[in-house]
Design an enzyme around this catalytic site. Structure first.
Site, short mmCIF file in Angstrom:
data_model
loop_
_atom_site.label_atom_id
_atom_site.label_comp_id
_atom_site.label_asym_id
_atom_site.label_seq_id
_atom_site.Cartn_x
_atom_site.Cartn_y
_atom_site.Cartn_z
N SER A 140 0.82 -1.21 0.00
CA SER A 140 0.00 0.00 0.00
C SER A 140 0.86 1.26 0.00
CB SER A 140 -0.97 0.00 1.18
OG SER A 140 -0.30 -0.31 2.38
N HIS A 185 -2.10 -8.84 2.24
CA HIS A 185 -1.73 -7.58 2.91
C HIS A 185 -2.82 -7.29 3.95
CE1 HIS A 185 0.28 -3.87 3.51
NE2 HIS A 185 -0.05 -3.20 2.42
N HIS A 234 5.91 -12.78 7.49
CA HIS A 234 6.05 -11.38 7.05
C HIS A 234 7.18 -11.27 6.04
CE1 HIS A 234 6.31 -6.99 7.25
NE2 HIS A 234 5.06 -7.08 7.68
N ARG A 237 3.41 -4.85 17.10
CA ARG A 237 2.02 -4.38 17.07
C ARG A 237 1.10 -5.50 17.57
NH1 ARG A 237 1.95 -2.80 10.91
NH2 ARG A 237 2.88 -4.89 10.90
N ASP A 245 -1.81 -8.68 11.98
CA ASP A 245 -3.19 -9.12 11.75
C ASP A 245 -3.59 -10.32 12.60
OD1 ASP A 245 -3.67 -7.16 9.80
OD2 ASP A 245 -2.56 -8.33 8.33
#
Ligand code: HAX
Length: 424
Positions: free
Chosen positions: A233, A263, A309, A318, A364
Protein backbone atom coordinates in the site's frame (compact mmCIF):
# COMPACT_ATOMS: atom_id res chain seq x y z
CA UNK A 1 6.86 23.13 19.04
CA UNK A 2 4.38 24.72 16.66
CA UNK A 3 1.35 24.10 14.55
CA UNK A 4 2.03 21.31 12.03
CA UNK A 5 2.10 23.58 8.96
CA UNK A 6 4.50 26.05 10.61
CA UNK A 7 6.75 23.36 11.99
CA UNK A 8 7.05 21.74 8.57
CA UNK A 9 7.78 25.10 6.95
CA UNK A 10 10.74 25.40 9.33
CA UNK A 11 11.98 21.81 8.93
CA UNK A 12 11.64 21.28 5.19
CA UNK A 13 14.43 23.65 4.09
CA UNK A 14 16.75 21.86 6.54
CA UNK A 15 15.79 18.44 5.12
CA UNK A 16 16.34 19.69 1.59
CA UNK A 17 19.80 21.02 2.37
CA UNK A 18 20.71 17.79 4.15
CA UNK A 19 19.51 15.42 1.41
CA UNK A 20 21.02 17.49 -1.40
CA UNK A 21 24.38 17.45 0.36
CA UNK A 22 24.08 13.72 1.02
CA UNK A 23 23.36 12.91 -2.61
CA UNK A 24 26.05 15.31 -3.83
CA UNK A 25 28.69 13.73 -1.61
CA UNK A 26 27.64 10.08 -1.87
CA UNK A 27 25.57 9.87 -5.04
CA UNK A 28 27.67 7.12 -6.60
CA UNK A 29 27.95 4.91 -3.49
CA UNK A 30 26.19 1.53 -3.68
CA UNK A 31 23.49 0.59 -1.14
CA UNK A 32 22.21 -2.62 -2.72
CA UNK A 33 22.92 -5.37 -5.21
CA UNK A 34 20.06 -7.16 -6.91
CA UNK A 35 20.09 -10.89 -7.54
CA UNK A 36 18.06 -12.84 -10.05
CA UNK A 37 16.19 -14.37 -7.11
CA UNK A 38 15.21 -10.88 -5.90
CA UNK A 39 14.14 -9.72 -9.36
CA UNK A 40 11.79 -12.70 -9.69
CA UNK A 41 10.96 -12.74 -5.98
CA UNK A 42 9.09 -9.51 -5.37
CA UNK A 43 12.26 -7.43 -4.84
CA UNK A 44 12.59 -8.62 -1.24
CA UNK A 45 15.42 -6.85 0.54
CA UNK A 46 16.34 -4.59 -2.38
CA UNK A 47 17.19 -1.18 -0.93
CA UNK A 48 15.99 1.15 -3.65
CA UNK A 49 13.79 3.79 -2.10
CA UNK A 50 13.78 6.30 0.74
CA UNK A 51 11.13 6.51 3.45
CA UNK A 52 11.82 8.78 6.43
CA UNK A 53 8.53 8.41 8.29
CA UNK A 54 9.21 4.92 9.62
CA UNK A 55 11.41 1.85 9.27
CA UNK A 56 11.09 -1.84 10.05
CA UNK A 57 14.33 -3.46 11.21
CA UNK A 58 13.58 -7.19 10.75
CA UNK A 59 14.67 -8.12 14.27
CA UNK A 60 12.92 -5.22 16.04
CA UNK A 61 9.80 -4.25 14.15
CA UNK A 62 8.23 -0.90 13.47
CA UNK A 63 10.03 2.30 14.47
CA UNK A 64 8.16 5.54 13.88
CA UNK A 65 10.80 8.18 13.20
CA UNK A 66 13.18 6.07 15.27
CA UNK A 67 10.86 5.34 18.22
CA UNK A 68 9.66 1.74 18.74
CA UNK A 69 5.93 1.51 18.17
CA UNK A 70 5.50 -0.18 21.56
CA UNK A 71 6.71 3.03 23.22
CA UNK A 72 4.02 4.99 21.38
CA UNK A 73 1.15 2.68 22.30
CA UNK A 74 -0.32 5.19 24.76
CA UNK A 75 -0.35 8.05 22.25
CA UNK A 76 -3.18 9.43 20.13
CA UNK A 77 -3.34 9.28 16.33
CA UNK A 78 -2.86 13.06 16.30
CA UNK A 79 0.47 12.57 18.10
CA UNK A 80 1.41 9.94 15.57
CA UNK A 81 0.52 11.95 12.46
CA UNK A 82 2.49 14.93 13.77
CA UNK A 83 5.41 12.63 14.56
CA UNK A 84 5.27 10.95 11.14
CA UNK A 85 5.30 14.31 9.37
CA UNK A 86 7.89 16.12 11.45
CA UNK A 87 9.89 13.58 13.45
CA UNK A 88 8.70 15.22 16.69
CA UNK A 89 5.86 14.55 19.10
CA UNK A 90 3.59 17.56 19.53
CA UNK A 91 3.03 19.23 22.88
CA UNK A 92 -0.50 19.22 24.31
CA UNK A 93 -1.42 22.53 22.67
CA UNK A 94 -0.31 21.47 19.20
CA UNK A 95 -1.97 18.07 19.56
CA UNK A 96 -5.21 19.83 20.41
CA UNK A 97 -4.72 22.22 17.48
CA UNK A 98 -4.31 19.27 15.12
CA UNK A 99 -7.40 17.58 16.60
CA UNK A 100 -9.41 20.77 16.06
CA UNK A 101 -8.01 21.18 12.57
CA UNK A 102 -9.06 17.64 11.60
CA UNK A 103 -12.49 18.13 13.20
CA UNK A 104 -12.98 21.37 11.26
CA UNK A 105 -12.43 19.43 8.02
CA UNK A 106 -14.66 16.46 8.89
CA UNK A 107 -17.74 17.34 6.81
CA UNK A 108 -18.23 14.81 4.01
CA UNK A 109 -19.70 16.22 0.79
CA UNK A 110 -23.18 14.90 0.11
CA UNK A 111 -22.28 13.53 -3.33
CA UNK A 112 -19.98 11.00 -1.63
CA UNK A 113 -22.96 9.42 0.13
CA UNK A 114 -24.90 9.39 -3.14
CA UNK A 115 -22.06 7.58 -4.88
CA UNK A 116 -21.92 5.02 -2.07
CA UNK A 117 -25.68 4.59 -2.02
CA UNK A 118 -25.63 3.87 -5.77
CA UNK A 119 -23.18 1.00 -5.34
CA UNK A 120 -24.41 -2.62 -5.20
CA UNK A 121 -25.42 -3.49 -1.63
CA UNK A 122 -22.94 -6.34 -1.44
CA UNK A 123 -19.93 -4.21 -2.43
CA UNK A 124 -16.88 -4.87 -0.30
CA UNK A 125 -16.44 -2.16 2.37
CA UNK A 126 -12.90 -1.57 1.08
CA UNK A 127 -14.23 -0.94 -2.42
CA UNK A 128 -16.73 1.52 -0.92
CA UNK A 129 -14.03 3.35 1.03
CA UNK A 130 -11.67 3.58 -1.93
CA UNK A 131 -14.46 4.72 -4.24
CA UNK A 132 -15.48 7.44 -1.78
CA UNK A 133 -11.91 8.72 -1.61
CA UNK A 134 -11.52 8.72 -5.37
CA UNK A 135 -14.86 10.46 -5.83
CA UNK A 136 -13.53 13.42 -3.81
CA UNK A 137 -10.57 13.95 -6.13
CA UNK A 138 -12.30 16.97 -7.68
CA UNK A 139 -11.61 18.78 -4.39
CA UNK A 140 -7.87 18.38 -4.51
CA UNK A 141 -6.12 21.61 -3.56
CA UNK A 142 -2.90 20.20 -4.95
CA UNK A 143 -4.40 19.65 -8.37
CA UNK A 144 -6.01 23.11 -8.36
CA UNK A 145 -2.74 24.79 -7.41
CA UNK A 146 -0.78 22.71 -9.92
CA UNK A 147 -3.18 23.63 -12.70
CA UNK A 148 -2.74 27.31 -11.83
CA UNK A 149 1.01 26.87 -11.83
CA UNK A 150 2.96 26.74 -8.58
CA UNK A 151 6.69 26.46 -7.91
CA UNK A 152 7.98 23.00 -7.14
CA UNK A 153 9.20 23.95 -3.68
CA UNK A 154 5.59 24.73 -2.69
CA UNK A 155 4.14 21.35 -3.75
CA UNK A 156 4.10 20.08 -0.18
CA UNK A 157 1.79 22.85 1.03
CA UNK A 158 -1.38 21.93 -0.92
CA UNK A 159 -0.41 18.27 -0.47
CA UNK A 160 -0.57 18.83 3.29
CA UNK A 161 -3.89 20.63 2.86
CA UNK A 162 -5.29 17.66 0.92
CA UNK A 163 -3.88 15.32 3.55
CA UNK A 164 -5.61 17.14 6.39
CA UNK A 165 -8.87 17.31 4.43
CA UNK A 166 -8.75 13.62 3.66
CA UNK A 167 -7.73 12.60 7.17
CA UNK A 168 -10.41 14.87 8.62
CA UNK A 169 -13.09 13.16 6.56
CA UNK A 170 -11.92 9.58 6.75
CA UNK A 171 -13.50 8.63 10.10
CA UNK A 172 -16.91 9.92 8.99
CA UNK A 173 -16.65 8.18 5.62
CA UNK A 174 -15.42 4.94 7.15
CA UNK A 175 -18.11 5.00 9.85
CA UNK A 176 -20.71 5.85 7.20
CA UNK A 177 -19.59 2.84 5.15
CA UNK A 178 -19.98 0.64 8.24
CA UNK A 179 -23.49 1.82 9.03
CA UNK A 180 -24.66 1.75 5.41
CA UNK A 181 -23.08 -1.55 4.36
CA UNK A 182 -24.20 -3.45 7.46
CA UNK A 183 -27.59 -1.79 7.89
CA UNK A 184 -26.82 -0.25 11.26
CA UNK A 185 -29.22 2.65 10.83
CA UNK A 186 -28.65 6.32 10.10
CA UNK A 187 -25.23 7.88 10.04
CA UNK A 188 -24.13 9.39 13.34
CA UNK A 189 -22.86 12.97 13.35
CA UNK A 190 -19.44 13.71 14.86
CA UNK A 191 -19.31 15.42 18.27
CA UNK A 192 -17.41 18.57 19.04
CA UNK A 193 -14.47 18.23 21.41
CA UNK A 194 -13.83 14.56 20.68
CA UNK A 195 -10.46 13.55 19.27
CA UNK A 196 -10.10 12.02 15.81
CA UNK A 197 -10.26 8.43 17.08
CA UNK A 198 -12.92 9.13 19.71
CA UNK A 199 -15.13 10.58 17.01
CA UNK A 200 -14.56 7.56 14.77
CA UNK A 201 -15.55 5.24 17.64
CA UNK A 202 -18.58 7.42 18.35
CA UNK A 203 -19.73 7.52 14.70
CA UNK A 204 -19.47 3.74 14.33
CA UNK A 205 -22.22 3.52 16.94
CA UNK A 206 -20.83 0.57 18.92
CA UNK A 207 -22.15 0.59 22.51
CA UNK A 208 -19.31 1.80 24.70
CA UNK A 209 -20.44 2.82 28.19
CA UNK A 210 -16.96 2.44 29.69
CA UNK A 211 -15.04 4.12 26.85
CA UNK A 212 -12.98 0.94 26.46
CA UNK A 213 -13.92 0.48 22.80
CA UNK A 214 -12.84 4.07 22.07
CA UNK A 215 -9.50 3.29 23.70
CA UNK A 216 -9.22 0.14 21.61
CA UNK A 217 -9.85 2.24 18.50
CA UNK A 218 -7.19 4.73 19.59
CA UNK A 219 -4.72 1.89 19.93
CA UNK A 220 -5.83 0.32 16.65
CA UNK A 221 -5.34 3.59 14.77
CA UNK A 222 -1.95 4.21 16.39
CA UNK A 223 -0.53 0.75 15.74
CA UNK A 224 -1.49 0.46 12.05
CA UNK A 225 -0.26 3.91 11.05
CA UNK A 226 2.77 3.17 8.87
CA UNK A 227 5.19 0.35 8.02
CA UNK A 228 8.04 1.93 6.05
CA UNK A 229 7.93 2.54 2.31
CA UNK A 230 8.08 -0.76 0.43
CA UNK A 231 4.91 -2.55 1.54
CA UNK A 232 2.24 -2.85 -1.15
CA UNK A 233 0.00 0.00 0.00
CA UNK A 234 2.74 2.49 0.89
CA UNK A 235 4.69 1.73 -2.23
CA UNK A 236 1.62 1.96 -4.47
CA UNK A 237 0.68 5.30 -2.93
CA UNK A 238 4.22 6.56 -3.35
CA UNK A 239 4.45 5.35 -6.95
CA UNK A 240 1.15 6.93 -7.98
CA UNK A 241 2.05 10.11 -6.09
CA UNK A 242 5.41 10.24 -7.83
CA UNK A 243 3.58 11.04 -11.07
CA UNK A 244 2.30 14.13 -9.17
CA UNK A 245 -1.11 12.54 -8.85
CA UNK A 246 -2.80 14.12 -5.86
CA UNK A 247 -3.55 12.60 -2.46
CA UNK A 248 -7.01 11.32 -3.44
CA UNK A 249 -5.66 9.35 -6.42
CA UNK A 250 -2.63 8.14 -4.52
CA UNK A 251 -4.27 7.06 -1.26
CA UNK A 252 -7.18 5.39 -3.03
CA UNK A 253 -4.66 3.43 -5.12
CA UNK A 254 -2.62 2.48 -2.06
CA UNK A 255 -5.70 1.26 -0.23
CA UNK A 256 -6.67 -0.91 -3.20
CA UNK A 257 -3.44 -2.73 -2.46
CA UNK A 258 -4.21 -2.92 1.25
CA UNK A 259 -7.42 -4.72 0.26
CA UNK A 260 -5.47 -7.80 -0.89
CA UNK A 261 -5.53 -10.99 1.23
CA UNK A 262 -1.75 -11.13 1.52
CA UNK A 263 -1.73 -7.58 2.91
CA UNK A 264 -4.42 -5.76 4.92
CA UNK A 265 -7.21 -8.23 4.25
CA UNK A 266 -5.33 -10.82 6.29
CA UNK A 267 -6.96 -9.50 9.49
CA UNK A 268 -10.38 -10.47 8.15
CA UNK A 269 -9.08 -13.89 7.12
CA UNK A 270 -7.23 -14.40 10.36
CA UNK A 271 -10.22 -13.88 12.62
CA UNK A 272 -12.24 -16.12 10.35
CA UNK A 273 -9.64 -18.85 10.80
CA UNK A 274 -9.78 -18.48 14.59
CA UNK A 275 -13.57 -18.50 14.69
CA UNK A 276 -13.82 -21.61 12.50
CA UNK A 277 -11.35 -23.26 14.83
CA UNK A 278 -13.47 -22.38 17.87
CA UNK A 279 -16.65 -23.52 16.12
CA UNK A 280 -15.16 -26.83 15.11
CA UNK A 281 -13.94 -27.57 18.64
CA UNK A 282 -16.90 -26.16 20.57
CA UNK A 283 -15.16 -23.00 21.74
CA UNK A 284 -12.21 -24.79 23.33
CA UNK A 285 -9.71 -26.10 20.80
CA UNK A 286 -6.91 -28.00 22.52
CA UNK A 287 -3.27 -27.46 21.58
CA UNK A 288 -3.47 -30.67 19.55
CA UNK A 289 -6.61 -29.44 17.74
CA UNK A 290 -4.81 -26.22 16.83
CA UNK A 291 -1.74 -28.05 15.62
CA UNK A 292 -3.87 -30.42 13.50
CA UNK A 293 -5.91 -27.56 11.98
CA UNK A 294 -2.75 -25.58 11.19
CA UNK A 295 -1.32 -28.58 9.36
CA UNK A 296 -4.62 -29.08 7.50
CA UNK A 297 -4.46 -25.45 6.32
CA UNK A 298 -0.87 -25.88 5.13
CA UNK A 299 -1.55 -29.24 3.50
CA UNK A 300 -4.46 -27.68 1.61
CA UNK A 301 -1.89 -25.33 0.06
CA UNK A 302 -3.16 -22.31 2.00
CA UNK A 303 -1.33 -19.82 4.18
CA UNK A 304 -2.08 -19.38 7.88
CA UNK A 305 -3.32 -15.81 7.99
CA UNK A 306 -1.72 -13.49 10.51
CA UNK A 307 1.62 -15.32 10.46
CA UNK A 308 4.75 -14.63 8.43
CA UNK A 309 6.05 -11.38 7.05
CA UNK A 310 8.05 -10.17 4.09
CA UNK A 311 10.42 -8.15 6.29
CA UNK A 312 9.92 -8.99 9.99
CA UNK A 313 11.75 -11.86 11.64
CA UNK A 314 10.29 -11.50 15.16
CA UNK A 315 6.81 -11.35 16.69
CA UNK A 316 5.35 -8.14 15.39
CA UNK A 317 5.44 -5.55 18.22
CA UNK A 318 2.02 -4.38 17.07
CA UNK A 319 0.67 -7.89 17.73
CA UNK A 320 2.38 -7.78 21.11
CA UNK A 321 0.50 -4.56 21.99
CA UNK A 322 -2.87 -5.86 20.77
CA UNK A 323 -2.39 -9.07 22.71
CA UNK A 324 -1.47 -7.11 25.84
CA UNK A 325 -4.62 -4.99 25.48
CA UNK A 326 -6.83 -8.07 25.04
CA UNK A 327 -5.22 -9.96 27.91
CA UNK A 328 -5.60 -6.91 30.17
CA UNK A 329 -9.25 -6.21 29.41
CA UNK A 330 -10.79 -9.60 28.56
CA UNK A 331 -8.43 -12.51 29.22
CA UNK A 332 -11.33 -14.98 29.45
CA UNK A 333 -12.88 -14.14 26.10
CA UNK A 334 -12.85 -17.45 24.15
CA UNK A 335 -11.60 -15.84 20.92
CA UNK A 336 -8.81 -14.04 22.76
CA UNK A 337 -7.87 -17.30 24.46
CA UNK A 338 -7.62 -19.05 21.12
CA UNK A 339 -5.56 -16.18 19.64
CA UNK A 340 -3.21 -16.68 22.55
CA UNK A 341 -3.03 -20.46 22.14
CA UNK A 342 -2.55 -20.16 18.38
CA UNK A 343 0.38 -17.84 19.10
CA UNK A 344 1.98 -20.63 21.11
CA UNK A 345 1.43 -23.34 18.49
CA UNK A 346 1.45 -21.93 14.95
CA UNK A 347 5.07 -20.68 14.98
CA UNK A 348 6.15 -24.22 15.94
CA UNK A 349 4.13 -25.67 13.06
CA UNK A 350 5.49 -23.16 10.55
CA UNK A 351 9.02 -23.87 11.76
CA UNK A 352 8.42 -27.62 11.32
CA UNK A 353 7.11 -27.03 7.81
CA UNK A 354 10.19 -24.94 7.14
CA UNK A 355 8.89 -22.76 4.32
CA UNK A 356 7.98 -19.42 5.89
CA UNK A 357 11.04 -17.30 6.60
CA UNK A 358 9.22 -15.77 9.54
CA UNK A 359 7.02 -18.11 11.59
CA UNK A 360 5.93 -15.35 13.99
CA UNK A 361 2.63 -13.44 14.17
CA UNK A 362 2.18 -10.19 12.27
CA UNK A 363 -0.15 -7.30 13.11
CA UNK A 364 -3.19 -9.12 11.75
CA UNK A 365 -2.96 -12.13 14.06
CA UNK A 366 -4.74 -10.53 17.00
CA UNK A 367 -6.36 -7.25 16.02
CA UNK A 368 -9.64 -8.82 14.86
CA UNK A 369 -10.17 -10.51 18.24
CA UNK A 370 -10.34 -7.10 19.88
CA UNK A 371 -12.92 -5.76 17.46
CA UNK A 372 -14.96 -8.95 17.75
CA UNK A 373 -14.98 -8.68 21.50
CA UNK A 374 -16.53 -5.22 21.35
CA UNK A 375 -19.29 -6.45 19.06
CA UNK A 376 -17.90 -5.48 15.69
CA UNK A 377 -18.45 -8.82 13.99
CA UNK A 378 -18.39 -7.80 10.35
CA UNK A 379 -14.99 -9.15 9.33
CA UNK A 380 -15.05 -7.63 5.89
CA UNK A 381 -15.00 -4.22 7.55
CA UNK A 382 -11.74 -4.73 9.44
CA UNK A 383 -9.46 -3.61 6.63
CA UNK A 384 -11.36 -0.31 6.52
CA UNK A 385 -10.27 0.39 10.10
CA UNK A 386 -6.73 -0.50 9.09
CA UNK A 387 -7.06 1.91 6.15
CA UNK A 388 -8.13 4.87 8.27
CA UNK A 389 -4.96 4.43 10.27
CA UNK A 390 -2.68 3.64 7.35
CA UNK A 391 -3.85 6.81 5.60
CA UNK A 392 -1.71 8.67 8.16
CA UNK A 393 1.40 6.88 6.96
CA UNK A 394 0.60 7.23 3.29
CA UNK A 395 -0.27 10.90 3.55
CA UNK A 396 2.75 11.82 5.66
CA UNK A 397 4.96 10.00 3.15
CA UNK A 398 3.35 11.97 0.31
CA UNK A 399 3.96 15.26 2.13
CA UNK A 400 7.58 14.40 2.84
CA UNK A 401 8.17 13.24 -0.72
CA UNK A 402 6.68 16.42 -2.15
CA UNK A 403 8.83 18.42 0.28
CA UNK A 404 11.96 16.65 -0.91
CA UNK A 405 10.97 16.94 -4.56
CA UNK A 406 11.07 13.15 -5.08
CA UNK A 407 11.05 12.39 -8.80
CA UNK A 408 8.72 10.15 -10.74
CA UNK A 409 9.54 6.53 -9.93
CA UNK A 410 10.59 4.40 -12.86
CA UNK A 411 12.75 1.34 -12.18
CA UNK A 412 14.09 -0.63 -15.12
CA UNK A 413 12.51 -3.97 -15.90
CA UNK A 414 14.27 -6.68 -17.90
CA UNK A 415 12.94 -9.65 -19.83
CA UNK A 416 13.57 -13.32 -19.09
CA UNK A 417 15.57 -13.37 -22.35
CA UNK A 418 17.74 -10.55 -20.97
CA UNK A 419 18.36 -12.54 -17.79
CA UNK A 420 19.30 -15.63 -19.81
CA UNK A 421 21.73 -13.66 -21.97
CA UNK A 422 23.28 -11.55 -19.24
CA UNK A 423 23.51 -13.88 -16.27
CA UNK A 424 26.00 -16.62 -16.44
N1 HAX B 1 1.42 -19.77 6.16
C1 HAX B 1 1.85 -20.66 5.25
N2 HAX B 1 2.87 -20.47 4.42
C2 HAX B 1 3.53 -19.30 4.55
C3 HAX B 1 3.18 -18.34 5.50
C4 HAX B 1 2.06 -18.59 6.32
N3 HAX B 1 1.62 -17.73 7.21
N4 HAX B 1 4.03 -17.29 5.39
C5 HAX B 1 4.87 -17.59 4.39
N5 HAX B 1 4.57 -18.81 3.88
C6 HAX B 1 5.17 -19.47 2.73
C7 HAX B 1 4.99 -18.60 1.51
O1 HAX B 1 3.68 -18.75 0.94
C8 HAX B 1 6.09 -19.12 0.60
O2 HAX B 1 5.64 -20.32 0.03
P1 HAX B 1 6.05 -20.72 -1.48
O3 HAX B 1 7.53 -20.87 -1.44
O4 HAX B 1 5.33 -22.00 -1.68
O5 HAX B 1 5.58 -19.62 -2.36
C9 HAX B 1 7.20 -19.43 1.60
O6 HAX B 1 6.56 -19.57 2.88
C10 HAX B 1 8.24 -18.32 1.71
O7 HAX B 1 7.57 -17.12 1.96
P2 HAX B 1 8.28 -15.95 2.81
O8 HAX B 1 9.47 -15.49 2.03
O9 HAX B 1 8.48 -16.37 4.20
O10 HAX B 1 7.14 -14.85 2.83
P3 HAX B 1 6.81 -13.77 1.70
O11 HAX B 1 7.68 -12.60 1.94
O12 HAX B 1 6.79 -14.35 0.36
O13 HAX B 1 5.30 -13.41 2.08
C11 HAX B 1 3.50 -12.89 3.47
C12 HAX B 1 4.98 -12.65 3.20
C13 HAX B 1 3.05 -11.94 4.58
C14 HAX B 1 2.69 -12.57 2.22
C15 HAX B 1 3.29 -14.36 3.92
O14 HAX B 1 3.98 -14.60 5.13
C16 HAX B 1 1.84 -14.74 4.08
O15 HAX B 1 1.18 -15.08 3.08
N6 HAX B 1 1.30 -14.67 5.36
C17 HAX B 1 -0.09 -14.96 5.59
C18 HAX B 1 -0.94 -13.78 5.17
C19 HAX B 1 -0.75 -12.62 6.12
O16 HAX B 1 -0.78 -12.75 7.32
N7 HAX B 1 -0.58 -11.41 5.54
C20 HAX B 1 -0.45 -10.17 6.32
C21 HAX B 1 0.97 -9.67 6.41
C22 HAX B 1 1.08 -8.39 7.19
C23 HAX B 1 0.48 -7.29 6.41
O17 HAX B 1 0.95 -6.86 5.39
N8 HAX B 1 -0.62 -6.80 6.86
O18 HAX B 1 -1.22 -5.84 6.20
Amino acid sequence: MAKLQNRLAKLIPEWRTETRALVKKNGDKKISDVTVQQAYGGMRGVKAMICDTSEVPPDVGLLIRGTPIGKLADKTPEDIFYLLCTGELPNAKDRRALSDELASRAAVPNYVWKVLEAMPKDSHPMCMLDTAILAMERESKFRAAYDKGMPKEDYWKPMLEDSLDLLGRMPAIAAGVYRMRFKKGKRIAPKKNLTWSENYAHMLGIKDPSGEFADCMRLYLVLHCDHEGGNVSAHTCHLVGSALSDAYYSVSAGLNGLAGPLHGLANQECLNWIIQLNKQFKGKPSREDIRKTAWETLNAGKVIPGYGHAVLRVSDPRFVEFRAFGMKHFPNDPIMKTVNDVYEIVPEVLKEQGKAKNPWPNVDAGSGALLYHYGMKEFSYYTVLFSVSRAMGMLSQLVVNRALGSPIERPKSVTTEWIKKNVK
